[in-house]
Write a protein that holds these residues in place. Structure first.
Motif, mmCIF file in Angstrom:
data_model
loop_
_atom_site.group_PDB
_atom_site.id
_atom_site.type_symbol
_atom_site.label_atom_id
_atom_site.label_comp_id
_atom_site.label_asym_id
_atom_site.label_seq_id
_atom_site.Cartn_x
_atom_site.Cartn_y
_atom_site.Cartn_z
ATOM 1 N N ASP A 52 11.764 29.746 10.774
ATOM 2 C CA ASP A 52 11.819 28.311 11.045
ATOM 3 C C ASP A 52 11.010 27.465 10.071
ATOM 4 O O ASP A 52 11.082 26.228 10.126
ATOM 5 C CB ASP A 52 11.376 28.026 12.484
ATOM 6 N N GLU A 53 10.253 28.101 9.185
ATOM 7 C CA GLU A 53 9.557 27.297 8.188
ATOM 8 C C GLU A 53 10.564 26.624 7.257
ATOM 9 O O GLU A 53 10.322 25.516 6.759
ATOM 10 C CB GLU A 53 8.572 28.144 7.381
ATOM 11 N N HIS A 54 11.690 27.257 7.031
ATOM 12 C CA HIS A 54 12.752 26.652 6.216
ATOM 13 C C HIS A 54 13.228 25.352 6.872
ATOM 14 O O HIS A 54 13.412 24.335 6.204
ATOM 15 C CB HIS A 54 13.923 27.626 6.066
ATOM 16 N N LEU A 55 13.449 25.396 8.176
ATOM 17 C CA LEU A 55 13.869 24.213 8.924
ATOM 18 C C LEU A 55 12.810 23.118 8.812
ATOM 19 O O LEU A 55 13.128 21.948 8.543
ATOM 20 C CB LEU A 55 14.084 24.580 10.391
ATOM 21 N N PHE A 56 11.567 23.486 9.022
ATOM 22 C CA PHE A 56 10.459 22.543 9.009
ATOM 23 C C PHE A 56 10.382 21.802 7.672
ATOM 24 O O PHE A 56 10.258 20.574 7.628
ATOM 25 C CB PHE A 56 9.162 23.301 9.274
ATOM 26 N N LEU A 110 14.694 19.138 14.470
ATOM 27 C CA LEU A 110 13.406 19.837 14.512
ATOM 28 C C LEU A 110 13.077 20.320 15.917
ATOM 29 O O LEU A 110 12.371 21.323 16.087
ATOM 30 C CB LEU A 110 12.300 18.913 14.002
ATOM 31 N N LYS A 111 13.597 19.639 16.929
ATOM 32 C CA LYS A 111 13.325 20.039 18.313
ATOM 33 C C LYS A 111 13.932 21.391 18.665
ATOM 34 O O LYS A 111 13.597 21.971 19.705
ATOM 35 C CB LYS A 111 13.848 18.974 19.289
ATOM 36 N N THR A 112 14.809 21.908 17.822
ATOM 37 C CA THR A 112 15.361 23.247 18.085
ATOM 38 C C THR A 112 14.331 24.328 17.782
ATOM 39 O O THR A 112 14.562 25.505 18.076
ATOM 40 C CB THR A 112 16.629 23.498 17.243
ATOM 41 N N MET A 113 13.215 23.945 17.186
ATOM 42 C CA MET A 113 12.127 24.882 16.896
ATOM 43 C C MET A 113 11.197 24.957 18.105
ATOM 44 O O MET A 113 10.685 23.938 18.562
ATOM 45 C CB MET A 113 11.344 24.413 15.666
ATOM 46 N N THR A 114 11.000 26.144 18.635
ATOM 47 C CA THR A 114 10.162 26.324 19.815
ATOM 48 C C THR A 114 8.689 26.451 19.424
ATOM 49 O O THR A 114 8.366 26.682 18.248
ATOM 50 C CB THR A 114 10.571 27.586 20.580
ATOM 51 N N ASP A 117 8.079 29.636 17.637
ATOM 52 C CA ASP A 117 8.586 29.594 16.262
ATOM 53 C C ASP A 117 7.575 28.921 15.338
ATOM 54 O O ASP A 117 7.293 29.406 14.234
ATOM 55 C CB ASP A 117 9.905 28.810 16.199
ATOM 56 N N TYR A 118 7.037 27.794 15.787
ATOM 57 C CA TYR A 118 6.115 27.009 14.971
ATOM 58 C C TYR A 118 4.819 27.773 14.682
ATOM 59 O O TYR A 118 4.296 27.732 13.562
ATOM 60 C CB TYR A 118 5.807 25.700 15.690
ATOM 61 N N LEU A 119 4.332 28.489 15.669
ATOM 62 C CA LEU A 119 3.071 29.215 15.502
ATOM 63 C C LEU A 119 3.164 30.345 14.480
ATOM 64 O O LEU A 119 2.141 30.830 13.994
ATOM 65 C CB LEU A 119 2.601 29.768 16.848
ATOM 66 N N GLN A 120 4.364 30.749 14.134
ATOM 67 C CA GLN A 120 4.526 31.817 13.140
ATOM 68 C C GLN A 120 4.123 31.369 11.738
ATOM 69 O O GLN A 120 3.808 32.204 10.883
ATOM 70 C CB GLN A 120 5.976 32.307 13.135
ATOM 71 N N PHE A 121 4.139 30.047 11.482
ATOM 72 C CA PHE A 121 3.781 29.585 10.133
ATOM 73 C C PHE A 121 2.797 28.414 10.137
ATOM 74 O O PHE A 121 2.346 27.975 9.080
ATOM 75 C CB PHE A 121 5.037 29.180 9.352
ATOM 76 N N ARG A 250 6.491 18.651 22.782
ATOM 77 C CA ARG A 250 7.215 19.861 23.188
ATOM 78 C C ARG A 250 6.959 21.033 22.253
ATOM 79 O O ARG A 250 7.299 22.173 22.568
ATOM 80 C CB ARG A 250 8.716 19.587 23.314
ATOM 81 N N THR A 251 6.343 20.754 21.079
ATOM 82 C CA THR A 251 6.063 21.826 20.125
ATOM 83 C C THR A 251 4.630 22.331 20.229
ATOM 84 O O THR A 251 4.387 23.543 20.254
ATOM 85 C CB THR A 251 6.326 21.351 18.681
ATOM 86 N N ILE A 252 3.652 21.399 20.298
ATOM 87 C CA ILE A 252 2.241 21.834 20.361
ATOM 88 C C ILE A 252 1.497 21.270 21.563
ATOM 89 O O ILE A 252 0.286 21.465 21.693
ATOM 90 C CB ILE A 252 1.475 21.457 19.076
ATOM 91 N N GLY A 253 2.205 20.540 22.437
ATOM 92 C CA GLY A 253 1.531 19.965 23.588
ATOM 93 C C GLY A 253 0.512 18.924 23.142
ATOM 94 O O GLY A 253 0.825 18.042 22.352
#
Length: 286
Positions: A52-56, A110-114, A117-121, A250-253
């Motif tokens: 998901d870093e590609h999406l970001f 971007l909201k399709t990233m959970t 997913d975000y915490l991986q990068f 919704r991604t990092i609270g």
């Protein structure tokens, strides 16, 4: 036996056949050459192997391109308004509104990233943050949302800091609209005297001028159209900020943002900023 006849020369010889398209670009610009797609794609450089870093990166790259277009259109509209022209800027401001819609829709992708997913990068880019976007900051300054402190993240880049400093201390698009009110005898000169480096606050004299416009739209149709178009711009600006907030929540609270702000808390506070206060208040006073 009868049937549909092919055009002369057969299906490959018709004027609509793909074979008729230009094929040799050894001596002329191709689509990719003109758009410099190799350079554009080369800028897409994820730091990790996270999917998901590609999406970001893609969403933020595209957003920066739209911001650049918005700045260009705002500046063009402002140049015409400064010259006293009220009709042509409407086209440019309409283009700003349409580009804002694309910016807002980018959050939906971007909201399709959970959160997982975000915490991986997330760790990979350190303190980098959209808070440091010079393009976004320029849009804010041109629309009149100004704070000196917002210049500091760009102090190490004179090429970014200089234009932002100039925009901070110069008239916003709304200031130029108010000058038109003054030129038409609707607003006293004293009402134009304010600190341009600060956020706008409601001014009763300015409100009275806009009330005159809204109560006699036939006489002041051009100013009325301009006011409504400016309100379209702020309306979409609010939508963008709201979608930004919900995407962050919704991604990092309510974790702190990577750039050092409180994250969602900072964005929620930013929603209270009103760019053109008199244009909103006029609806209540009519």
């Amino acid at each position: 036996m009868t049937g549909r006849q092919e055009p002369a020369g057969g299906p490959q010889g018709g004027q609509d056949a793909p074979e008729r398209a230009h094929q040799d670009f050894s001596r002329s610009l191709s689509y990719g050459d003109y758009l410099r797609l190799d350079q554009l794609k080369a800028a897409h450089q994820p730091i990790t192997d996270a999917h998901d870093e590609h999406l970001f990166i893609a969403v933020h790259h595209v957003s920066e391109v739209w911001l650049d277009l918005i700045v260009r259109e705002l500046r063009a509209a402002m140049s015409l308004l400064e010259a006293g022209i009220t009709d042509a800027p409407l086209k440019m401001l309409t283009r700003v509104v349409r580009a804002q819609e694309q910016l807002t829709n980018a959050w939906e992708v971007l909201k399709t990233m959970t959160p997982a997913d975000y915490l991986q990068f997330r760790h990979a880019f350190g303190q980098a943050s959209g808070f440091q976007s010079a393009g976004y900051r320029m849009v804010e300054f041109l629309l009149g949302n100004r704070q000196d402190v917002m210049l500091r993240p760009h102090a190490h880049r004179p090429d970014l800091h200089g234009p932002l400093q100039e925009a901070l201390s110069g008239p916003s698009v709304y200031d130029l609209a108010l000058r038109l009110l003054h030129a038409r005898g609707l607003l006293p000169a004293g009402a134009l005297e304010r600190d341009l480096t600060r956020k706008p606050v409601l001014n009763e004299e300015v409100l009275a001028a806009w009330l005159t416009v809204y109560r006699d739209t036939e006489t002041y149709w051009d100013l009325y159209e301009l006011a409504e178009k400016l309100l379209d711009v702020e309306d979409n600006f609010r939508r963008w900020r709201f979608n930004h907030l919900t995407t962050v929540e919704r991604t990092i609270g309510f974790k702190a943002g990577s750039g050092g702000t409180s994250g969602a808390g900072y964005l929620r506070q930013a929603l209270s900023t009103v760019l053109f206060p008199e244009l909103w208040e006029v609806r209540t006073r009519l």
